[in-house]
Design an enzyme around this catalytic site. Structure first.
Site, PDB file in Angstrom:
ATOM      1  N   VAL A   1      -1.933  -2.491  -3.541  1.00 23.57           N
ATOM      2  CA  VAL A   1      -1.426  -3.455  -4.516  1.00 23.57           C
ATOM      3  C   VAL A   1      -1.865  -4.855  -4.090  1.00 23.57           C
ATOM      4  O   VAL A   1      -1.700  -5.239  -2.926  1.00 23.57           O
ATOM      5  CB  VAL A   1       0.112  -3.402  -4.623  1.00 23.57           C
ATOM      6  CG1 VAL A   1       0.601  -4.383  -5.684  1.00 23.57           C
ATOM      7  CG2 VAL A   1       0.585  -1.994  -4.952  1.00 23.57           C
TER       8      VAL A   1
ATOM      9  N   GLU B   1       0.846  -1.183   0.000  1.00 23.18           N
ATOM     10  CA  GLU B   1       0.000   0.000   0.000  1.00 23.18           C
ATOM     11  C   GLU B   1       0.884   1.236   0.000  1.00 23.18           C
ATOM     12  O   GLU B   1       1.927   1.276   0.649  1.00 23.18           O
ATOM     13  CB  GLU B   1      -0.924   0.013   1.214  1.00 23.18           C
ATOM     14  CG  GLU B   1      -1.952   1.108   1.165  1.00 23.18           C
ATOM     15  CD  GLU B   1      -3.219   0.753   1.946  1.00 23.18           C
ATOM     16  OE1 GLU B   1      -4.196   1.504   1.833  1.00 23.18           O
ATOM     17  OE2 GLU B   1      -3.220  -0.286   2.632  1.00 23.18           O
ATOM     18  N   GLY B   2       0.473   2.266  -0.762  1.00 25.85           N
ATOM     19  CA  GLY B   2       1.238   3.502  -0.830  1.00 25.85           C
ATOM     20  C   GLY B   2       0.331   4.671  -1.107  1.00 25.85           C
ATOM     21  O   GLY B   2      -0.892   4.588  -0.971  1.00 25.85           O
ATOM     22  N   GLY B   3       0.955   5.800  -1.508  1.00 20.56           N
ATOM     23  CA  GLY B   3       0.184   6.989  -1.791  1.00 20.56           C
ATOM     24  C   GLY B   3      -0.788   6.810  -2.938  1.00 20.56           C
ATOM     25  O   GLY B   3      -1.860   7.420  -2.976  1.00 20.56           O
ATOM     26  N   PHE B   4      -0.418   5.969  -3.902  1.00 17.35           N
ATOM     27  CA  PHE B   4      -1.275   5.726  -5.067  1.00 17.35           C
ATOM     28  C   PHE B   4      -2.518   4.949  -4.664  1.00 17.35           C
ATOM     29  O   PHE B   4      -3.635   5.221  -5.113  1.00 17.35           O
ATOM     30  CB  PHE B   4      -0.472   4.935  -6.103  1.00 17.35           C
ATOM     31  CG  PHE B   4      -1.239   4.564  -7.347  1.00 17.35           C
ATOM     32  CD1 PHE B   4      -2.130   3.509  -7.358  1.00 17.35           C
ATOM     33  CD2 PHE B   4      -1.064   5.275  -8.517  1.00 17.35           C
ATOM     34  CE1 PHE B   4      -2.831   3.166  -8.493  1.00 17.35           C
ATOM     35  CE2 PHE B   4      -1.756   4.941  -9.667  1.00 17.35           C
ATOM     36  CZ  PHE B   4      -2.635   3.880  -9.658  1.00 17.35           C
ATOM     37  N   GLY B   5      -2.359   3.966  -3.830  1.00 14.73           N
ATOM     38  CA  GLY B   5      -3.451   3.088  -3.444  1.00 14.73           C
ATOM     39  C   GLY B   5      -2.918   1.759  -2.957  1.00 14.73           C
ATOM     40  O   GLY B   5      -1.833   1.694  -2.388  1.00 14.73           O
TER      41      GLY B   5
ATOM     42  N   LYS C   1      -2.186  -2.893  -9.092  1.00 12.86           N
ATOM     43  CA  LYS C   1      -2.222  -1.671  -8.292  1.00 12.86           C
ATOM     44  C   LYS C   1      -3.535  -0.942  -8.557  1.00 12.86           C
ATOM     45  O   LYS C   1      -3.877  -0.659  -9.699  1.00 12.86           O
ATOM     46  CB  LYS C   1      -1.037  -0.768  -8.636  1.00 12.86           C
ATOM     47  CG  LYS C   1      -0.887   0.441  -7.715  1.00 12.86           C
ATOM     48  CD  LYS C   1       0.153   1.427  -8.233  1.00 12.86           C
ATOM     49  CE  LYS C   1       1.544   0.895  -8.119  1.00 12.86           C
ATOM     50  NZ  LYS C   1       2.553   1.945  -8.482  1.00 12.86           N
TER      51      LYS C   1
ATOM     52  N   ASP D   1      12.173   9.038  -8.186  1.00 11.06           N
ATOM     53  CA  ASP D   1      11.721   8.413  -6.943  1.00 11.06           C
ATOM     54  C   ASP D   1      12.505   7.136  -6.649  1.00 11.06           C
ATOM     55  O   ASP D   1      11.923   6.121  -6.262  1.00 11.06           O
ATOM     56  CB  ASP D   1      10.224   8.118  -7.026  1.00 11.06           C
ATOM     57  CG  ASP D   1       9.587   7.938  -5.648  1.00 11.06           C
ATOM     58  OD1 ASP D   1      10.158   8.440  -4.662  1.00 11.06           O
ATOM     59  OD2 ASP D   1       8.522   7.313  -5.557  1.00 11.06           O
TER      60      ASP D   1
END
Length: 388
Positions: free
Chosen positions: A87, A81-85, A107, A207
């Site tokens: 996985v 899980e990250g800023g995008f959403g 993702k 990044d």
């Protein structure tokens, strides 16, 4: 801010739109910025133009296909899980319905983030044109706007060993061996070198960090997460002006201060990760004493040419590494972290330096093994003589 035109669905019905994403607004701004004074040479093509040549290679999934692939986006299948959403691990059927199902990573965009929408567009385009063994493969995508709202998903090849971050910092896993660390960084450097000079346009990754270096079953590394990548400057331009984004502790100082993004920004970030590899510490650790919280400040106490240098090394390595190679890697890190961006090495030079460090590690390993074997043999002889 205008929203990018995404789909080319000519139908007026409410069925799911399935098409290749476009960046018309970005294309106009990019083309206007290209230096066209030298008319004898063709102008470099933009990322958008390069993508249009290869967009047919990406598979377009329906939302229902990916929902089925993850058993309704089951929490038990969530692997990140990250800023995008989020996985998820999933299984998809081949497009021609022939052959065995394929395990993938899916993702899923957080519905409430416009930034995630922009990153989704960037990933589809950048990963749609690159082709390198050290870059993760994008197998397809899904982008629909319907009664359920905005749905943006990406489908990647599945990387069973998760990330470099997971193996480098997790105390629950075996210590990542010294040579394996160097080989992972070498592969990552080769991937970055390709982005910087192996395409018709330069790509700034923006990044680079341990969590974005994914690992195959044999620990072969692949760079992932291209949502923040940017097309590099063209013509006489020296940089790309952009909002400062990224992860705390990794961004180059000139980028943070001015918003001017260059290829050298990636070099700085690579230097940060080199020190993470050497020390086994994250770039920022708030749970440590104040003087040790910022990695780049702490390592200054242990210069590569000093007697104290080995005190900086990851204690979990238990001295199972080449001190000579480690010093070389530290010097390489220092050159990548040069405050003067123009004096930093290129990624091709970084690749060469890491190859030399690996060769030296292998040589020292042979010598160490010989010495150990020799000592063991001598000890055995002494024991036998004493017995007589």
């Amino acid at each position: 801010m205008k929203c990018f035109l995404i789909f080319k669905d000519k139908s007026k019905s409410k069925r799911e739109a399935k098409s290749a994403p476009e960046l018309r607004d970005q294309r106009k701004s990019d083309s206007s910025a290209i230096n066209r004074t030298t008319r004898s040479l063709p102008s470099p093509r933009s990322i958008d133009e390069l993508y249009r040549e290869k967009e047919h290679n990406s598979r377009v999934f329906s939302y229902q296909e990916l929902r089925d692939a993850t058993n309704g986006f089951n929490r038990m299948l969530k692997i990140g899980e990250g800023g995008f959403g989020s996985v998820y691990k999933g299984t998809i059927r081949p497009e021609n319905e022939k052959g065995a199902p394929v395990v993938v990573a899916i993702k899923k965009l957080n519905k409430h983030g416009f930034q995630g929408h922009k990153e989704w567009l960037a990933e589809v385009q950048f990963l749609g044109i690159v082709n390198h063994p050290n870059l993760v493969k994008l197998l397809g995508y899904c982008g629909v706007d319907d009664e359920r709202g905005i749905q943006r998903l990406l489908v990647y090849e599945f990387m069973p060993n998760r990330s470099l971050e997971h193996h480098l910092f997790s105390r629950a896993l075996p210590t990542l061996p010294w040579k394996t660390r160097l080989e992972i960084l070498l592969g990552a450097a080769q991937g970055l070198a390709y982005l910087h000079g192996g395409l018709e346009v330069k790509v700034i990754y923006r990044d680079f960090k341990a969590s974005n270096v994914l690992l195959e079953e044999n620990f072969k590394p692949k760079l992932s997460d291209f949502g923040l990548a940017r097309e590099g400057p063209q013509g006489d331009r020296t940089h790309v002006s952009t909002a400062v984004v990224g992860t705390l502790g990794y961004a180059a100082p000139e980028y943070v201060e001015t918003g001017h993004l260059t290829i050298q920004s990636d070099i700085w970030t690579f230097g940060v990760v080199l020190y993470e590899i050497l020390t086994g510490r994250r770039t920022v650790e708030r749970n440590r004493p104040t003087m040790e919280q910022k990695l780049l400040d702490w390592v200054k106490q242990y210069p590569s040419d000093s007697k104290k240098f080995s005190m900086m090394m990851d204690p979990r390595l238990r001295n199972q590494y080449s001190i000579n190679a480690a010093r070389k890697v530290a010097k390489l890190a220092d050159s990548c972290l040069n405050k003067n961006a123009k004096e930093r090495p290129t990624m091709n030079q970084v690749v060469e330096s890491l190859e030399i460090a690996i060769q030296e590690s292998e040589s020292d390993e042979v010598n160490y093994t010989s010495q150990t074997t020799g000592s063991a043999t001598s000890s055995s002889r002494m024991i036998q003589q004493n017995k007589k």
